[in-house]
Motif scaffolding. Structure first.
Motif, PDB file in Angstrom:
ATOM      1  N   ARG A 160       0.883  -1.399  -0.086  1.00 17.06           N
ATOM      2  CA  ARG A 160       0.112   0.050   0.091  1.00 17.06           C
ATOM      3  C   ARG A 160       0.807   1.103  -0.009  1.00 17.06           C
ATOM      4  NH1 ARG A 160      -4.700  -2.257   4.302  1.00 17.06           N
ATOM      5  NH2 ARG A 160      -6.190  -2.671   2.791  1.00 17.06           N
ATOM      6  N   LEU A 161       1.866   1.253   0.788  1.00 16.52           N
ATOM      7  CA  LEU A 161       2.682   2.389   0.943  1.00 16.52           C
ATOM      8  C   LEU A 161       3.638   2.721  -0.362  1.00 16.52           C
ATOM      9  CD1 LEU A 161       4.338   2.105   4.313  1.00 16.52           C
ATOM     10  CD2 LEU A 161       3.058   3.843   3.476  1.00 16.52           C
ATOM     11  N   LYS A 162       3.762   1.561  -1.176  1.00 12.48           N
ATOM     12  CA  LYS A 162       4.617   1.684  -2.615  1.00 12.48           C
ATOM     13  C   LYS A 162       3.447   2.224  -3.507  1.00 12.48           C
ATOM     14  CE  LYS A 162       8.073  -1.847  -2.329  1.00 12.48           C
ATOM     15  NZ  LYS A 162       8.337  -3.024  -2.983  1.00 12.48           N
ATOM     16  N   GLN A 163       2.135   2.530  -3.293  1.00  9.60           N
ATOM     17  CA  GLN A 163       1.266   3.031  -4.356  1.00  9.60           C
ATOM     18  C   GLN A 163       1.206   4.473  -4.335  1.00  9.60           C
ATOM     19  OE1 GLN A 163       0.051   0.547  -6.140  1.00  9.60           O
ATOM     20  NE2 GLN A 163       0.787  -0.696  -4.827  1.00  9.60           N
ATOM     21  N   LEU A 164       1.949   5.204  -3.140  1.00 10.32           N
ATOM     22  CA  LEU A 164       2.116   6.497  -2.997  1.00 10.32           C
ATOM     23  C   LEU A 164       2.950   7.172  -3.926  1.00 10.32           C
ATOM     24  CD1 LEU A 164       2.370   6.644   0.776  1.00 10.32           C
ATOM     25  CD2 LEU A 164       0.177   7.180  -0.307  1.00 10.32           C
ATOM     26  N   LYS A 165       2.387   8.273  -4.698  1.00 14.90           N
ATOM     27  CA  LYS A 165       3.381   8.945  -5.481  1.00 14.90           C
ATOM     28  C   LYS A 165       3.444  10.536  -5.288  1.00 14.90           C
ATOM     29  CE  LYS A 165       3.777   5.463  -8.408  1.00 14.90           C
ATOM     30  NZ  LYS A 165       3.306   4.529  -7.321  1.00 14.90           N
ATOM     31  N   GLN A 166       2.665  10.971  -4.435  1.00 16.43           N
ATOM     32  CA  GLN A 166       2.975  12.354  -3.887  1.00 16.43           C
ATOM     33  C   GLN A 166       4.001  12.232  -2.955  1.00 16.43           C
ATOM     34  OE1 GLN A 166       1.120  15.136  -5.188  1.00 16.43           O
ATOM     35  NE2 GLN A 166       0.292  13.647  -6.513  1.00 16.43           N
ATOM     36  N   ARG A 211      13.938  -0.646   3.305  1.00 14.75           N
ATOM     37  CA  ARG A 211      14.720  -0.224   2.479  1.00 14.75           C
ATOM     38  C   ARG A 211      14.097   0.018   1.141  1.00 14.75           C
ATOM     39  NH1 ARG A 211      19.748   2.279   1.981  1.00 14.75           N
ATOM     40  NH2 ARG A 211      19.760   2.670  -0.252  1.00 14.75           N
ATOM     41  N   GLU A 212      13.237  -0.896   0.591  1.00 16.65           N
ATOM     42  CA  GLU A 212      12.482  -0.889  -0.727  1.00 16.65           C
ATOM     43  C   GLU A 212      11.554   0.563  -0.487  1.00 16.65           C
ATOM     44  OE1 GLU A 212      10.293  -4.102  -1.354  1.00 16.65           O
ATOM     45  OE2 GLU A 212      11.885  -5.583  -1.259  1.00 16.65           O
ATOM     46  N   LEU A 213      11.065   0.777   0.489  1.00 18.71           N
ATOM     47  CA  LEU A 213      10.144   2.112   0.660  1.00 18.71           C
ATOM     48  C   LEU A 213      11.052   3.423   0.622  1.00 18.71           C
ATOM     49  CD1 LEU A 213       7.730   0.882   3.405  1.00 18.71           C
ATOM     50  CD2 LEU A 213       7.106   1.347   1.179  1.00 18.71           C
ATOM     51  N   LEU A 214      12.214   3.083   1.156  1.00 21.05           N
ATOM     52  CA  LEU A 214      13.272   4.686   1.252  1.00 21.05           C
ATOM     53  C   LEU A 214      13.534   4.817  -0.110  1.00 21.05           C
ATOM     54  CD1 LEU A 214      15.137   6.467   2.604  1.00 21.05           C
ATOM     55  CD2 LEU A 214      16.587   4.463   2.836  1.00 21.05           C
ATOM     56  N   ASP A 215      13.900   3.599  -1.072  1.00 24.24           N
ATOM     57  CA  ASP A 215      14.487   3.846  -2.405  1.00 24.24           C
ATOM     58  C   ASP A 215      13.128   4.244  -3.210  1.00 24.24           C
ATOM     59  OD1 ASP A 215      16.589   3.118  -1.493  1.00 24.24           O
ATOM     60  OD2 ASP A 215      16.574   1.127  -2.242  1.00 24.24           O
ATOM     61  N   GLU A 216      11.854   4.033  -2.913  1.00 27.41           N
ATOM     62  CA  GLU A 216      10.843   4.481  -3.827  1.00 27.41           C
ATOM     63  C   GLU A 216      10.251   5.692  -3.391  1.00 27.41           C
ATOM     64  OE1 GLU A 216       8.187   1.714  -5.412  1.00 27.41           O
ATOM     65  OE2 GLU A 216       9.395   0.037  -5.227  1.00 27.41           O
ATOM     66  N   LEU A 217       9.946   5.679  -2.067  1.00 27.22           N
ATOM     67  CA  LEU A 217       9.376   7.083  -1.805  1.00 27.22           C
ATOM     68  C   LEU A 217      10.116   8.266  -1.514  1.00 27.22           C
ATOM     69  CD1 LEU A 217       7.085   5.592   1.079  1.00 27.22           C
ATOM     70  CD2 LEU A 217       6.437   6.021  -1.243  1.00 27.22           C
ATOM     71  N   LYS A 218      11.599   7.953  -1.132  1.00 26.07           N
ATOM     72  CA  LYS A 218      12.683   9.377  -1.053  1.00 26.07           C
ATOM     73  C   LYS A 218      11.937  10.302  -0.211  1.00 26.07           C
ATOM     74  CE  LYS A 218      14.202   8.077  -6.166  1.00 26.07           C
ATOM     75  NZ  LYS A 218      13.063   7.085  -6.128  1.00 26.07           N
ATOM     76  N   PRO A 219      11.652  10.004   0.928  1.00 33.08           N
ATOM     77  CA  PRO A 219      10.977  11.027   1.807  1.00 33.08           C
ATOM     78  C   PRO A 219      12.183  12.090   2.094  1.00 33.08           C
ATOM     79  CG  PRO A 219      11.453   9.218   3.132  1.00 33.08           C
ATOM     80  CD  PRO A 219      11.675   8.627   1.537  1.00 33.08           C
ATOM     81  N   LYS A 220      11.929  13.365   2.636  1.00 30.94           N
ATOM     82  CA  LYS A 220      12.973  14.209   2.921  1.00 30.94           C
ATOM     83  C   LYS A 220      13.649  13.859   4.188  1.00 30.94           C
ATOM     84  CE  LYS A 220      10.982  18.335   0.706  1.00 30.94           C
ATOM     85  NZ  LYS A 220      10.298  19.647   0.982  1.00 30.94           N
ATOM     86  N   TYR A 221      12.645  13.004   4.975  1.00 30.92           N
ATOM     87  CA  TYR A 221      13.283  12.730   6.471  1.00 30.92           C
ATOM     88  C   TYR A 221      12.802  11.173   6.576  1.00 30.92           C
ATOM     89  CZ  TYR A 221      14.152  17.545   7.172  1.00 30.92           C
ATOM     90  OH  TYR A 221      14.736  18.838   7.214  1.00 30.92           O
ATOM     91  N   TRP A 222      13.803  10.513   7.331  1.00 30.19           N
ATOM     92  CA  TRP A 222      13.181   9.202   7.792  1.00 30.19           C
ATOM     93  C   TRP A 222      13.730   8.895   9.321  1.00 30.19           C
ATOM     94  CZ3 TRP A 222      11.440   5.140   4.476  1.00 30.19           C
ATOM     95  CH2 TRP A 222      11.235   3.809   4.963  1.00 30.19           C
ATOM     96  N   PHE A 223      12.903   8.670  10.284  1.00 36.35           N
ATOM     97  CA  PHE A 223      13.426   8.509  11.562  1.00 36.35           C
ATOM     98  C   PHE A 223      12.952   7.157  12.067  1.00 36.35           C
ATOM     99  CE2 PHE A 223      11.749  13.109  11.286  1.00 36.35           C
ATOM    100  CZ  PHE A 223      13.172  13.813  11.426  1.00 36.35           C
ATOM    101  N   ARG A 314      -5.940  -5.827 -11.587  1.00 37.99           N
ATOM    102  CA  ARG A 314      -5.426  -4.774 -11.288  1.00 37.99           C
ATOM    103  C   ARG A 314      -4.052  -4.747 -10.417  1.00 37.99           C
ATOM    104  NH1 ARG A 314      -8.217   1.210  -9.504  1.00 37.99           N
ATOM    105  NH2 ARG A 314      -6.161   2.322  -9.309  1.00 37.99           N
ATOM    106  N   PHE A 315      -3.028  -4.407 -10.670  1.00 39.26           N
ATOM    107  CA  PHE A 315      -1.820  -4.290  -9.470  1.00 39.26           C
ATOM    108  C   PHE A 315      -1.297  -2.751  -9.174  1.00 39.26           C
ATOM    109  CE2 PHE A 315       0.033  -4.221 -13.827  1.00 39.26           C
ATOM    110  CZ  PHE A 315       1.082  -3.503 -13.666  1.00 39.26           C
ATOM    111  N   ASP A 316      -1.737  -1.827  -9.957  1.00 36.59           N
ATOM    112  CA  ASP A 316      -1.154  -0.645  -9.711  1.00 36.59           C
ATOM    113  C   ASP A 316      -2.179   0.299  -9.310  1.00 36.59           C
ATOM    114  OD1 ASP A 316      -0.331   2.117  -9.308  1.00 36.59           O
ATOM    115  OD2 ASP A 316       0.622   1.923 -11.590  1.00 36.59           O
ATOM    116  N   PHE A 317      -2.164   0.581  -7.963  1.00 36.88           N
ATOM    117  CA  PHE A 317      -3.418   1.173  -7.441  1.00 36.88           C
ATOM    118  C   PHE A 317      -3.232   2.758  -6.902  1.00 36.88           C
ATOM    119  CE2 PHE A 317      -4.074  -3.481  -6.544  1.00 36.88           C
ATOM    120  CZ  PHE A 317      -5.423  -3.462  -6.851  1.00 36.88           C
ATOM    121  N   THR A 318      -2.336   3.261  -7.731  1.00 34.51           N
ATOM    122  CA  THR A 318      -1.908   4.638  -7.575  1.00 34.51           C
ATOM    123  C   THR A 318      -3.452   5.428  -7.712  1.00 34.51           C
ATOM    124  OG1 THR A 318       0.135   4.679  -7.925  1.00 34.51           O
ATOM    125  CG2 THR A 318      -0.696   6.672  -8.147  1.00 34.51           C
ATOM    126  N   PRO A 319      -4.050   6.313  -7.049  1.00 31.37           N
ATOM    127  CA  PRO A 319      -5.409   6.440  -7.415  1.00 31.37           C
ATOM    128  C   PRO A 319      -5.380   7.519  -8.363  1.00 31.37           C
ATOM    129  CG  PRO A 319      -4.844   6.810  -4.973  1.00 31.37           C
ATOM    130  CD  PRO A 319      -3.507   6.494  -5.750  1.00 31.37           C
TER     131      PRO A 319
END
Length: 501
Positions: A160-166, A211-223, A314-319
Motif C-alpha cells: 500500500r505504501l508503495k502506491q504513494l506518488k505524492q 529499504r525498498e520504501l526508502l528507495d521508492e518514496l524518497k522522503p525528505k526525512y526518515w526517523f 489490477r496491480f497498480d493502485f495509485t489513485p
C-alpha cells in the motif's frame, strides 16, 4: 514548526514530556509536535501488560495509563508508530490508526497523515521474513508465538505504501532500513555498537521492506529507533525523468531509548504552511489506496502473493483524480481527524468504535472485527455484481504452496492463473528536492548538549532521559491533497503452515 523526535519511549511518556518542558524553558521555544518511533507501550491496564512480548521483569505500567484515564493530559500533540514491545491488544483495535489517548495518536499498521501541511508516513512493527507474506491472523488470547508475530510487518502494508506518488516529507519506521549504516559514520557506529559488525557483513542489519520504501518514496526525512543508539545518515537518490537527472536526498536519524545519559530526543525546526493549523488531517491519497486495496486484505495465517504486472487483475493502485474525489465525498470533503477518543470502559465489544466508524465511512473491512466474526460486510458487497473486471476470484492464483500433489493438479487446470511476484512499477518523480548541506545535518545530529535531569531509576532497561537539540532543516513542501468502486475482497482460504515455506 518545532518537532520533537523520540526514539524508543518504553512507556516513559511523562519523563519525555518533562524533558521537552525543560528544553522549552531553557531555550525559550515551544514544541508543536512530538513523534515517537515505536516501543511506545500504550498499556492501559494489567491485561495489556500480559500481551507485551517482554520478559516479566520489564512488564511495568509506567505512565501511559495516566494519560489514558485523564489523570494527566498530554501537553503536546503526539503521534507514534508501533514497535516490537507494545500492548498488542490495544493497538490491534486501531489497525488504521486512531487516538490511543487524548492528544496522542497512533498511526496504525501503516498510515499517512498531514500536520500543518507536513505529510508524515509511518509503518509499525519490525521485519521478520517468516511472517512477511502471511495474513493478519493474530487474535486474543495470544500464544507466545502470535504475541510476537503480531508486531511483524506484512507485505500488504508495504504494498500500500508503495502506491504513494505524492512526496512524503517525513517517514517513520521502528527498525532501520537495510544498508542505511553505509550512508553515515559507520566507524563511529561500530565503535559504539561493535556487535553490529557481524550482522552488517551478513546483510542482516535492518529491514529489507523499509529499504525498498526508502528507495521508492524518497522522503525528505526518515526517523527510526529499535537499535538503541543515535545514528545520522544522508541517502542520496538519483533518477532519470525525461532525460533530466533529478537529485533528491533523505536525511535519516535514529535515536536511543528513554534513559538518563542517552541520546533519545531531537528537536527539528521545520517550516510549515502558517495558514494551516497544527491539527491532524487524513491524507486523501492514502485513504483512496486503503479503499482500493481493501479486497487484498487477508486475515488467515497462510502465505500468499499480491498482484503484480503478470496478473490478469489490477496491480497498480495509485489513485486517479476521479477515485480520490469519490473518497473525498465519502468524508463530505472534511479530512480533519475527529477527536473521537473513547475509553475502554465505554465500549463493551473488543473492537474500537473509532475503527468501526472509520471503516464504515471508507467502505473497508475492520481486520479485528473480521477475525472476531463481528463485521457485517453488507455495505461492502451490495454492488458485487458490478465489480471491476480486474478482480480475480481464483484463489489458487494467490496462494503460495509447496504441496507437490496440489501443484500437479493445478498445473492441469486451464482455469489456474499464474502466480504473480510482488513487484510494482517504478514510482513517478513528483518533486524536486533542494540542495542540502549534508555535513551540517550529520554534524548537528552527532552533537547534543542538554543538561541532565535527575530522575529515579526503577529498572535497568526502561526509563527516562535527557537529550535534545534544535536543528534548522530544509523547507517542507506542502503537497496537494484532494477514489471508485471498491473491489470484492479476495477469498483467501486457510492453509496450514507446513504447506508453505
Amino acid at each position: 514548526m518545532k518537532i520533537a523526535i523520540e526514539g524508543c519511549a518504553h512507556g516513559e511518556l511523562q519523563q519525555i514530556y518533562n524533558t521537552i518542558d525543560l528544553i522549552e524553558k531553557r531555550d525559550n521555544i515551544k514544541v508543536d509536535l512530538l513523534i515517537c518511533c515505536g516501543d511506545f507501550q500504550a498499556t492501559r491496564n494489567n491485561e495489556d501488560l500480559l500481551t507485551m512480548a517482554v520478559p516479566p521483569k520489564y512488564r511495568q505500567m509506567c505512565t501511559f495509563h495516566k494519560y489514558y484515564t485523564g489523570e494527566l493530559v498530554a501537553p503536546i500533540l503526539t503521534i507514534f508508530i508501533g514497535g516490537n514491545h507494545e500492548a498488542s491488544n490495544h493497538l490491534q483495535e486501531l489497525s488504521y490508526g486512531g487516538w490511543a489517548a487524548p492528544n496522542i495518536y497512533y498511526m496504525g499498521l501503516a498510515g499517512v497523515i498531514n500536520v500543518g501541511g507536513i505529510r508524515i508516513g509511518g509503518i509499525s512493527g519490525i521485519y521478520k521474513s517468516n511472517d512477511y507474506m502471511r495474513g493478519r491472523h493474530e487474535k486474543q488470547p495470544y500464544t507466545e508465538q502470535t504475541k510476537r508475530s503480531i508486531y511483524h510487518i506484512r507485505q500488504l502494508e508495504v504494498f500500500r505504501l508503495k502506491q504513494l506518488k505524492q512526496p512524503i516529507d517525513i517517514m517513520l519506521s521502528h527498525d532501520w532500513p537495510q544498508g542505511i549504516e553505509n550512508h553515515g559514520n559507520l566507524k563511529q557506529l561500530l565503535k559504539y555498537k561493535p556487535f553490529f559488525e557481524t550482522d552488517i557483513k551478513e546483510g542482516k542489519l535492518g529491514s529489507k521492506p523499509t529499504r525498498e520504501l526508502l528507495d521508492e518514496l524518497k522522503p525528505k526525512y526518515w526517523f527510526s529507533a529499535h537499535l538503541h543508539c543515535k545514528f545520522a545518515a544522508i541517502v542520496n537518490h538519483t533518477s532519470d525523468d525525461n532525460e533530466e537527472t533529478e537529485k533528491r536526498c533523505t536525511k535519516f536519524l535514529s535515536l536511543d531509548k528513554c534513559l538518563p545519559n542517552k541520546r533519545f530526543l531531537q528537536i527539528l525546526d521545520i517550516p510549515h504552511d502558517d495558514s494551516k493549523s497544527i491539527n491532524l488531517m487524513y491524507d486523501i491519497e492514502w485513504l483512496t489506496i486503503l479503499h482500493l486495496t481493501n479486497h487484498l486484505l487477508n486475515t488467515n495465517s497462510n502465505m500468499y502473493y499480491l498482484p503484480g504486472p503478470t496478473a490478469s487483475e489490477r496491480f497498480d493502485f495509485t489513485p486517479t483524480e476521479e477515485e480520490k474525489t469519490a473518497v473525498l465525498e465519502m468524508f463530505s470533503h472534511d479530512l480533519r481527524i475527529p477527536n473521537n477518543f473513547i475509553t475502554l470502559e465505554n465500549y463493551k465489544s473488543k473492537t474500537n468504535p473509532q475503527t468501526t466508524n472509520f471503516c464504515e465511512k471508507l467502505c473497508i473491512d475492520d481486520p479485528l472485527a473480521l477475525l472476531l466474526g463481528q463485521w457485517s460486510r453488507s455495505n461492502l458487497t451490495e454492488n458485487e455484481h458490478e465489480m471491476d473486471s480486474t478482480f480475480s476470484s481464483f484463489v489458487n492464483s494467490t496462494m503460495c504452496s509447496n504441496n507437490e500433489d496440489e501443484i500437479e493438479d493445478t498445473e492441469k487446470s486451464s482455469e489456474k492463473l499464474t502466480m504473480s511476484p510482488f513487484i510494482l512499477p517504478e514510482p513517478k518523480n513528483d518533486s524536486t528536492y533542494s540542495n542540502i548541506n549534508e555535513n551540517s545535518f550529520l554534524n548537528n545530529c552527532s552533537s547534543i548538549t542538554v543538561p541532565n535531569t535527575s530522575i529515579e531509576k526503577s529498572d535497568e532497561d526502561i526509563h527516562q532521559s535527557q537529550d535534545a537539540d534544535v536543528n534548522n532543516v530544509v523547507n517542507i513542501e506542502e503537497n496537494n491533497i484532494t477514489t471508485k468502486k471498491f473491489l470484492k475482497r479476495r477469498n483467501y482460504q486457510q492453509t496450514y503452515d507446513d504447506d508453505c515455506e
